[in-house]
Design an enzyme around this catalytic site. Structure first.
Site, PDB file in Angstrom:
ATOM      1  N   CYS A 158       0.809  -1.225   0.000  1.00  0.00           N
ATOM      2  CA  CYS A 158       0.000   0.000   0.000  1.00  0.00           C
ATOM      3  C   CYS A 158       0.837   1.267   0.000  1.00  0.00           C
ATOM      4  O   CYS A 158       0.297   2.360  -0.133  1.00  0.00           O
ATOM      5  CB  CYS A 158      -0.917  -0.005   1.214  1.00  0.00           C
ATOM      6  SG  CYS A 158      -1.580  -1.627   1.545  1.00  0.00           S
ATOM      7  N   HIS A 290      -3.775   7.554   5.825  1.00  0.00           N
ATOM      8  CA  HIS A 290      -3.800   6.208   5.249  1.00  0.00           C
ATOM      9  C   HIS A 290      -5.220   5.650   5.441  1.00  0.00           C
ATOM     10  O   HIS A 290      -5.770   5.080   4.517  1.00  0.00           O
ATOM     11  CB  HIS A 290      -2.735   5.332   5.904  1.00  0.00           C
ATOM     12  CG  HIS A 290      -2.602   3.990   5.272  1.00  0.00           C
ATOM     13  ND1 HIS A 290      -2.372   3.842   3.923  1.00  0.00           N
ATOM     14  CD2 HIS A 290      -2.683   2.732   5.778  1.00  0.00           C
ATOM     15  CE1 HIS A 290      -2.322   2.539   3.631  1.00  0.00           C
ATOM     16  NE2 HIS A 290      -2.507   1.854   4.734  1.00  0.00           N
ATOM     17  N   GLU A 301      -2.901   5.138  13.598  1.00  0.00           N
ATOM     18  CA  GLU A 301      -2.539   6.330  12.816  1.00  0.00           C
ATOM     19  C   GLU A 301      -2.882   7.600  13.602  1.00  0.00           C
ATOM     20  O   GLU A 301      -2.126   8.571  13.598  1.00  0.00           O
ATOM     21  CB  GLU A 301      -3.268   6.298  11.460  1.00  0.00           C
ATOM     22  CG  GLU A 301      -2.857   7.445  10.556  1.00  0.00           C
ATOM     23  CD  GLU A 301      -3.361   7.306   9.115  1.00  0.00           C
ATOM     24  OE1 GLU A 301      -4.185   6.394   8.846  1.00  0.00           O
ATOM     25  OE2 GLU A 301      -2.919   8.104   8.267  1.00  0.00           O
ATOM     26  N   HIS A 327      -9.479   1.191  -1.439  1.00  0.00           N
ATOM     27  CA  HIS A 327      -8.054   1.054  -1.178  1.00  0.00           C
ATOM     28  C   HIS A 327      -7.408   0.466  -2.430  1.00  0.00           C
ATOM     29  O   HIS A 327      -7.476  -0.733  -2.670  1.00  0.00           O
ATOM     30  CB  HIS A 327      -7.805   0.170   0.040  1.00  0.00           C
ATOM     31  CG  HIS A 327      -6.371   0.195   0.494  1.00  0.00           C
ATOM     32  ND1 HIS A 327      -5.361   0.705  -0.302  1.00  0.00           N
ATOM     33  CD2 HIS A 327      -5.779  -0.215   1.639  1.00  0.00           C
ATOM     34  CE1 HIS A 327      -4.208   0.607   0.347  1.00  0.00           C
ATOM     35  NE2 HIS A 327      -4.440   0.056   1.529  1.00  0.00           N
TER      36      HIS A 327
END
Lengths: 399, 86
Positions: A158, A290, A301, A327
């Site tokens: 990712c 993210h 995060e 995503h």
């Protein structure tokens, strides 16, 4: 050291095949998520995905190169062409191409295996290898556009796009090339692929709700985002539109766990990007998170942002556009950079959609459900990959 | 299928797969001259195998093949051999 300007943008996404459609959709909180249309998709539990709709590879490549391309490469070439057109005058001989991908030519591999293992056919397409290789996008972009500088693929799940863009920016900064096309490409929505994600138990059965208390996981997406990076002086001299300065890049490895995110790794990487940009935490207006919508990512995060930004975290706007475009794995960072540039260029920060209920562990301003007007002079875009590989970009409004 | 039809169909496939003008594909035409490369031929052979349900080995259509007529002859021979063997 040279400064790096972003002068061209292009993309293919579940929210449209051009930057304007994508910006309008992210600003308006629209979703690209729908039940999958792939063969045998009706057998899946995780049926909701953010597919690129109405795709025709002939938009990207002539007949000959089309036969040598997987879906992810077609996305990349189409995005790259938009970015180069948008930049106006990108040098072809002294430019790099760096394109991230998390998976590679998954559609080709899946189709080949169906033929061999299920249909018991004896042969698969002779161009399966050039189609599926992870450097397919970089090679086809160079062929289609006649760009002859250093070109290669990078892979960090990712974080692939952000690594690609950060590395390319470094080459421009050091004067190794005058410009670069960089970004990511992914088309890994296949029956086998989704089954594998289901097995990992990180996919939401309905929608992606980043930072919301009732979040159930991520929604897979696909697409490609590409940007033209250019020596700032060259861009200014030719009067190019400069979307922003790519001011700093941070990267690191957690070295903690293959799938669990690490607060320390994320915080270290954001700090590195800010330091590289010479940016104080209190200067930052917006973070494109993210924000995968998994139970583990979002509080981790949030803590990382609080650790780096301290009291300034309460003034920040933080949103995850993944709820809208899905995503897109190796393409995620590039799509999110373009969403961030949309905010910087319009003064409107895209929302985190599907937000229903605050989570005590996620206590920042996530711009829930509705876009917010805010002058964004400095921004950060986060990518934290499976495998513990982190890459963060720091952006400053064009000088 | 008569041999002449097979050869016509092979020319159709050459034209389709290589995006070249069907009318240019005379028996005497050289593959190089009409713009058909060795990589194109890889794709052509795959399409011919699919179309006729045959298997073409490296020795059947090799690097020495230079003209369109040699391709159609080679395919016709593979099909004839397959029938004879069956």
């Amino acid at each position: 050291m040279r400064r790096v300007a972003i002068t061209g943008l292009g993309l293919v996404s579940s929210l449209g095949h051009d930057v304007e459609s994508f910006w309008n959709a992210t600003r308006d909180g629209e979703t690209g998520v729908a039940p999958t249309t792939i063969p045998e998709g009706d057998k899946l539990t995780a049926r909701m995905v953010a597919e690129v709709k109405g795709w025709d590879g002939a938009k990207a490549l002539d007949r000959k190169l089309l036969g040598l391309s997987d879906r992810f490469s077609q996305f990349a070439v189409y995005a790259a062409k938009q970015a180069v057109d948008d930049s106006g005058d990108m040098p072809r001989d002294n430019a790099a191409i760096i394109i991230g991908t998390g998976v590679g030519g998954a559609v080709t591999l899946d189709e080949s295996y169906v033929r061999l293992y299920r249909e018991n056919q004896q042969r698969i397409h002779p161009f399966s290898i050039p189609r599926l290789m992870a450097n397919g996008p970089a090679s086809l972009v160079s062929l289609a556009m006649g760009i002859t500088g250093p070109s290669f693929a990078v892979s960090s799940a990712c974080s692939s796009s952000n690594h690609a863009i950060g590395l390319a920016a470094g080459m421009v900064q050091r004067g190794e090339v005058d410009a670069a096309l960089a970004g990511g490409a992914e088309a890994a929505i296949t029956y086998g692929g989704i089954r594998a994600w289901e097995a990992l138990r990180v996919i939401s059965p309905d929608v992606c709700r980043p930072f919301s208390a009732d979040r159930k996981g991520m929604i897979l997406g696909e697409g490609s985002g590409m940007v033209v990076l250019e020596d700032m002086e060259r861009a200014k001299a030719r009067g190019a539109h400069i979307y922003a300065e790519l001011a700093g890049f941070g990267m690191s490895a957690d070295a903690v766990d293959m799938v669990q995110p690490s607060m320390e790794g994320a915080a270290r990487t954001i700090k590195t990007a800010l330091n590289a940009a010479g940016m104080n935490p209190d200067e930052v207006d917006y973070i494109n998170a993210h924000g995968t919508g998994t139970p583990a990512n979002d509080p981790t995060e949030t803590k990382a942002i609080r650790t780096v930004f301290g009291d300034a975290a309460d003034k920040l706007l933080v949103s995850s556009t993944k709820a809208m475009h899905g995503h897109a794995l190796g393409a995620a960072g590039a799509l999110e950079l373009i969403a961030t540039l949309g905010a910087m260029n319009s003064g409107i920060v895209p929302p985190t959609i599907n937000f229903t209920e605050a989570d005590p562990e996620c206590d920042l301003d996530y711009v829930p459900n509705k876009a917010r007007e805010r002058q964004v002079k400095s921004a950060v875009s986060n990518s934290f990959a499976f495998g513990g590989l982190n890459a963060v970009l720091a952006l400053r409004a064009a000088p | 299928m008569p041999m002449s039809d097979i050869k016509d169909r092979v020319k159709d496939i050459l034209a389709e797969e290589c995006a070249v003008d069907r009318a240019a594909l005379t028996n005497e035409a050289r593959l190089d001259d009409v713009g058909i490369s060795s990589v194109d031929m890889v794709q052509v052979i795959f399409a011919i195998e699919e179309e006729f349900g045959i298997s073409i080995g490296d020795g059947d259509i090799g690097l020495e093949i230079e003209t369109v007529g040699e391709v159609t002859d080679a395919v016709a021979k593979v099909i004839a051999d397959a029938k004879a063997g069956a």
